[in-house]
Scaffold this active site. Structure first.
Site, PDB file in Angstrom:
ATOM      1  N   TYR A 153       0.832  -1.212   0.000  1.00  0.00           N
ATOM      2  CA  TYR A 153       0.000   0.000   0.000  1.00  0.00           C
ATOM      3  C   TYR A 153       0.862   1.257   0.000  1.00  0.00           C
ATOM      4  CZ  TYR A 153      -3.737   3.223   1.429  1.00  0.00           C
ATOM      5  OH  TYR A 153      -4.635   4.258   1.505  1.00  0.00           O
ATOM      6  N   ASN A 187      -5.998   9.929   8.448  1.00  0.00           N
ATOM      7  CA  ASN A 187      -7.091   9.089   8.969  1.00  0.00           C
ATOM      8  C   ASN A 187      -8.440   9.800   8.913  1.00  0.00           C
ATOM      9  OD1 ASN A 187      -4.514   8.053  10.118  1.00  0.00           O
ATOM     10  ND2 ASN A 187      -5.891   6.555  11.066  1.00  0.00           N
ATOM     11  N   GLN A 210       0.626   5.419  20.640  1.00  0.00           N
ATOM     12  CA  GLN A 210       0.729   5.872  19.249  1.00  0.00           C
ATOM     13  C   GLN A 210      -0.327   6.956  19.008  1.00  0.00           C
ATOM     14  OE1 GLN A 210      -0.091   2.774  20.380  1.00  0.00           O
ATOM     15  NE2 GLN A 210       0.342   1.234  18.821  1.00  0.00           N
ATOM     16  N   GLN A 235       3.664   8.023  15.215  1.00  0.00           N
ATOM     17  CA  GLN A 235       3.042   9.348  15.203  1.00  0.00           C
ATOM     18  C   GLN A 235       2.473   9.646  13.819  1.00  0.00           C
ATOM     19  OE1 GLN A 235       6.551  11.662  16.517  1.00  0.00           O
ATOM     20  NE2 GLN A 235       5.274  12.359  18.207  1.00  0.00           N
TER      21      GLN A 235
END
Length: 325
Positions: A150, A179, A214, A287
């Site tokens: 990906y 995201n 994270q 991160q």
């Protein structure tokens, strides 16, 4: 810009997916004609069933790894599995979708002299050593890891888009999407928001990978689609020259740890589920936060408006209804 009739005719590949279906809703609302192309590998007709009888909507079951011969004014190339569970299921096909799909859609745009949008990803930055990430950062990507189908597929697609832009003066728009969440996410896509919500609603343990420290930045889908439209509608240059090609970070710069997200989902759902830890996946970034300075400047002051809790409440309501059927 070329027109086949009085309305814009727009192709959206991956249009039955999470992002594509929301984009199509907005395009139809503003009066465009839309052709949705999707092979339904991760997309679903459920996301577009409310559109199937719409007079300006057309659905084509098509895989972008094969050429598509169609007449349109603009192209949004969103076709590609976007969650680790799905893109690692068939990594060779994932790379083909990114690379062959880009070649086929760029070839179509070249023939039509159509403006074309590429849905790239924050994964091109890999596990970043720069924080927050700006568009000038080249990334830190493992080229042979389980996520590379990906990550590197999308990086290669960007290469192709910019080579078509430089060599053939094609009008491209490359967006790096961070995201994103909201209604119509796939309940089994393995992404953290859908995972936590589905687990909480089912009363199952919430799976927190690694330490839970994270960080990610979560953008509600409506804010992202607004940025897509503004980016594509930026004017061309003088004498029809291509406009601003990007790349452009699109996402919400608010940063949250995975533990904060899990605790928020538990509170909003009222679930009594426990949080349990599992080993972190290979090459999982520690991160992730976009620097959206360039997007603010280029897109007329665009700014994400939907806060995390408001967006999660709408997403929880969607999944609650979906799981109840």
């Amino acid at each position: 810009m070329r027109r086949y009739n009085e309305r814009r005719r727009i192709l959206v590949t991956g249009g039955a997916g999470f992002l594509g279906s929301h984009l199509i809703d907005r395009l139809l609302e503003r009066g465009d004609e839309v052709v949705c192309a999707d092979n339904l590998f991760t997309g679903t007709k459920r996301n577009i069933e409310h559109l199937l009888a719409h007079p300006r909507f057309e659905f084509l079951r098509h895989d972008v790894t094969f050429p598509l011969y169609i007449e349109v004014d603009e192209i949004y190339n969103l076709a590609c599995p976007a969650s680790p569970v799905h893109y690692q299921h068939d990594p060779v096909q994932t790379t083909k979708t990114s690379v062959h799909g880009a070649i086929n859609m760029l070839g179509l745009a070249k023939r039509l002299r159509a403006r074309i949008f590429q849905a790239s990803t924050s994964e091109v930055y890999g596990d970043p050593t720069v924080h927050p990430q700006t568009e000038d950062y080249w990334g830190n990507v493992n080229p042979i890891g389980p996520r590379s189908c990906y990550d590197e597929g999308k990086r290669c697609a960007e290469t192709l888009f910019f080579d078509y832009h430089r060599q053939l003066a094609l009008d491209i728009r490359v967006a790096r999407i961070f995201n994103t969440y909201g209604p119509r996410m796939h309940p089994n896509d393995g992404r953290v928001v859908s995972n936590f919500i589905v687990q909480a609603l089912r009363g199952e343990d919430l799976t927190l990978y690694g330490t839970g420290e994270q960080t990610r930045s979560f953008c509600y889908v409506d804010d992202l689609v607004e940025a897509f439209l503004r980016f594509m509608d930026l004017p061309a240059g003088e004498d029809g020259a291509p406009g601003f090609p990007g790349p452009l970070n699109l996402g919400n710069p608010g940063e949250f740890t995975m533990r904060q997200l899990a605790e928020t989902v538990l509170r909003l759902t009222g679930s009594r589920s426990r949080i349990v830890h599992r080993p972190a996946p290979a090459d999982d970034p520690m991160q992730r936060q976009p620097d959206i300075t360039r997007a603010r400047e280029r897109l007329g002051g665009w700014e994400p408006k939907v806060g995390l809790e408001d967006g999660l409440q709408q997403t929880i309501a969607y999944f609650d209804a979906l799981l109840s059927t």
